[in-house]
Design an enzyme around this catalytic site. Sequence first.
Site, mmCIF file in Angstrom:
data_model
loop_
_atom_site.group_PDB
_atom_site.id
_atom_site.type_symbol
_atom_site.label_atom_id
_atom_site.label_comp_id
_atom_site.label_asym_id
_atom_site.label_seq_id
_atom_site.Cartn_x
_atom_site.Cartn_y
_atom_site.Cartn_z
ATOM 1 N N GLY A 50 1.297 -1.406 -0.048
ATOM 2 C CA GLY A 50 -0.177 -0.319 -0.367
ATOM 3 C C GLY A 50 0.853 1.322 0.254
ATOM 4 N N ALA A 51 0.534 2.295 -0.747
ATOM 5 C CA ALA A 51 1.257 3.365 -0.628
ATOM 6 C C ALA A 51 1.467 4.238 -0.147
ATOM 7 C CB ALA A 51 1.190 3.889 -2.296
ATOM 8 N N ARG A 90 10.618 -0.687 -4.665
ATOM 9 C CA ARG A 90 9.420 -1.097 -5.383
ATOM 10 C C ARG A 90 8.876 -0.087 -6.534
ATOM 11 N NH1 ARG A 90 3.755 -2.837 -3.359
ATOM 12 N NH2 ARG A 90 3.452 -4.103 -5.257
ATOM 13 N N GLN A 194 -5.552 -9.356 -2.040
ATOM 14 C CA GLN A 194 -5.387 -8.077 -1.200
ATOM 15 C C GLN A 194 -6.992 -7.463 -1.115
ATOM 16 O OE1 GLN A 194 -3.989 -5.228 -3.992
ATOM 17 N NE2 GLN A 194 -4.099 -4.185 -2.076
ATOM 18 N N ASP A 235 -1.769 4.549 -6.039
ATOM 19 C CA ASP A 235 0.165 4.460 -6.293
ATOM 20 C C ASP A 235 0.947 5.243 -6.573
ATOM 21 O OD1 ASP A 235 -1.537 1.607 -6.199
ATOM 22 O OD2 ASP A 235 0.416 1.604 -4.649
ATOM 23 N N LYS A 246 -4.159 0.136 -8.599
ATOM 24 C CA LYS A 246 -3.853 -2.008 -8.494
ATOM 25 C C LYS A 246 -4.727 -2.396 -9.483
ATOM 26 C CE LYS A 246 -1.991 -3.973 -6.852
ATOM 27 N NZ LYS A 246 -2.106 -3.361 -5.710
HETATM 28 O O1 MRU Z 1 0.686 -3.868 -4.207
HETATM 29 P P1 MRU Z 1 -0.204 -3.575 -3.501
HETATM 30 O O2 MRU Z 1 -0.930 -3.621 -2.370
HETATM 31 O O3 MRU Z 1 1.331 -2.470 -2.830
HETATM 32 O O4 MRU Z 1 -0.969 -2.040 -4.263
HETATM 33 C C1 MRU Z 1 -1.611 -1.766 -2.871
HETATM 34 C C2 MRU Z 1 -2.522 -0.705 -3.992
HETATM 35 O O5 MRU Z 1 -3.073 -0.981 -4.857
HETATM 36 C C3 MRU Z 1 -3.370 0.428 -3.075
HETATM 37 O O6 MRU Z 1 -4.183 0.469 -3.900
HETATM 38 C C4 MRU Z 1 -2.754 1.142 -3.276
HETATM 39 O O7 MRU Z 1 -1.045 1.424 -3.213
HETATM 40 C C5 MRU Z 1 -3.939 2.397 -2.389
HETATM 41 S S1 MRU Z 1 -3.156 2.645 -0.778
HETATM 42 C C6 MRU Z 1 -3.824 3.622 -0.164
#
Ligand code: MRU
Length: 349
Positions: A50-51, A90, A194, A235, A246
Amino acid sequence: MTLPRTLDWRPEGPSVRLLDQTRLPVAIAFVDCLTVAELIDAIRRLVVRGAPALGAVGALGVALAIAESEREGWSPAHLADTIAALRSARPTAVNLAWGVDEVLPLLPAGLPAVLAGARRLIAADEAANRLLAERGTEWILDRVRGERVNVLTHCNTGSLATTAWGTALGIVRTLSTRGRLGLVYADETRPLLQGSRLTAWELAGEGIDYRIQVDGAAASTIARGLVDVAIIGADRIARNGDTANKIGSLAVALACADAGVPFIVAAPASTLDLTTATGDGITIEQRPEAEVLHWGDAVVAPPGARAFNPAFDVTPARLIDAIVTEVGVVEPRLIADVSAIAAATPARV
Ligand code: MRU
């Protein structure tokens, strides 16, 4: 329900303690990262994800690098290389690099100063989430008729993906606390499901009524008029409002545009990337093929099968009704540049 903290600094070690999101909802377990290499491995395995959470981990990771450097007697060049590796662990979420960059100017002042900076960044993220959730809720209630709002959400954007409260899920929580939330459709969402493992766990903990649906169901749920609004996180948001989120978010946006259902992006201002003009400039992370070819320990594809596994997609700004941040709301169809809200971004930690 009080959730365990997604991430924390522990003086023992010292270490960065992460709630292991690969084990949820089956087990509540923690991973203590004593080295930056361990932290990078945890980031790549999606132990933390999550970002906004990655932004906080980036800042704490700089503190961890200093501690490791002092312990191991690293040269300044080795310390800089290690921090650079963390910064790019990442590629898609801008927040990881942002979190590192926010505390980096404090590096000459030493570990206590960097740690204090990281803690301020974490506190600011929670405050940002609560504020943007209020703004997003107001935007929705101004436009959606009916007593209760049915929401579709994709991916996870709750406490686990941030430092607390959440972005898109923060809006869901705020609607719920105001008594205005109907049913939540939570897409199960790859990679590693997720939505069904994390979002559903958070919703259940809040006593919120939800249904998990496979990602392929989202378009027909929207077309059948079962949802009033779709809310996703982000992100990286390019200057023109194009938004990486995502994988599967674009399909939700297309279905919403066709059905005339509002499609909202909710993110802290730290997710705005004004150095990237459009979505074409956003790097999309490719995940391991095994995430698609296996289901847990079971193989679910023929021998020799290959997989295409992009973790994110980019939704063009023209499909987004509102980008909601703590410093303002932009409707990309009206304003073709998010710089206006970014200008109000709070100063560095
Ligand atoms: O691959 P991830 O789980 O790090 O990606 C997360 C997402 O896609 C979330 O939707 C995004 O980061 C928003 S988090 C509030």
